[in-house]
Scaffold this active site. Structure first.
Site, PDB file in Angstrom:
ATOM      1  N   CYS A  65       0.884  -1.162   0.000  1.00 30.25           N
ATOM      2  CA  CYS A  65       0.000   0.000   0.000  1.00 30.25           C
ATOM      3  C   CYS A  65       0.927   1.218   0.000  1.00 30.25           C
ATOM      4  CB  CYS A  65      -1.015  -0.008   1.150  1.00 30.25           C
ATOM      5  SG  CYS A  65      -0.356   0.241   2.802  1.00 30.25           S
ATOM      6  N   GLY A  66       0.396   2.403   0.246  1.00 33.78           N
ATOM      7  CA  GLY A  66       1.242   3.585   0.152  1.00 33.78           C
ATOM      8  C   GLY A  66       2.459   3.499   1.063  1.00 33.78           C
TER       9      GLY A  66
END
Ligand code: RB5
Length: 172
Positions: A65-66
């Site tokens: 994810c980020g």
């Protein structure tokens, strides 16, 4: 190897690249999504990816994810998963060697794609160093978990998806 992979909408391009990278190395990849850049939530894909590992459909998992934080924490809630959030090769080696980590998590907005490749390579290639102490630690960790109701509820994260729809996450 059979690799289960998942991401949120922030890093779909990186995940797609990694699917090709792994397939190029001869691995069989189960892509759990997300598949586009429509706003969604990382726990959905952390959970899906992890479940393929514990069911035996995949040997290992990769989640992105980020920052890697949300999806690593989420994947860790699936019973039998030991997901390590990693930003360097040495930690990836340690996670597999000592804890027999079965999912590796990375922040696609934090770690460069070249380093992500190296981390995944190390994770896949490192062997778990079996010992009584390591086995015992893993057994204790695996006994900590998500309940059955949460595990089987496909709509568990719906309220967060609705929040996207209603503009509840203005900065992401
Ligand atoms: C976006 O939902 C962002 O918060 C996510 O990709 C991740 O960075 C969370 O840890």
């Amino acid at each position: 190897m059979r690799i289960s992979i998942g991401c949120d909408h922030i890093v779909t391009d990186e995940k797609n690249y990694l699917v090709s990278y792994l397939e190029g190395k001869g691995h069989e990849v189960i892509d759990n999504g997300t598949y586009d850049k429509e706003r969604t939530h990382y726990p959905i894909y952390g959970k899906k990816t992890a479940e393929k590992v514990v069911s035996g459909e995949a040997d290992l998992g990769v989640v992105v994810c980020g920052t890697g934080v949300g999806i690593s924490v989420s994947s860790n809630k699936v019973k039998g998963i030991r997901s390590a959030l990693v930003g360097d090769v040495e930690t990836a080696r340690y996670a597999k060697e000592t804890l027999n980590a079965n999912v590796i998590a990375m922040g696609g907005r934090i770690v460069g794609i070249g380093l992500i490749e190296n981390i995944i390579d190390e994770f896949l290639e490192t062997e778990y160093q079996q010992s009584e102490a390591n086995d015992r630690m893993i057994e204790r960790i695996d006994a900590l978990v998500m309940n059955e109701e949460q595990k089987n509820d496909d709509h568990y994260f719906d309220e967060f998806l609705e929040k996207w729809e209603n503009g509840g996450y203005p900065n992401e």
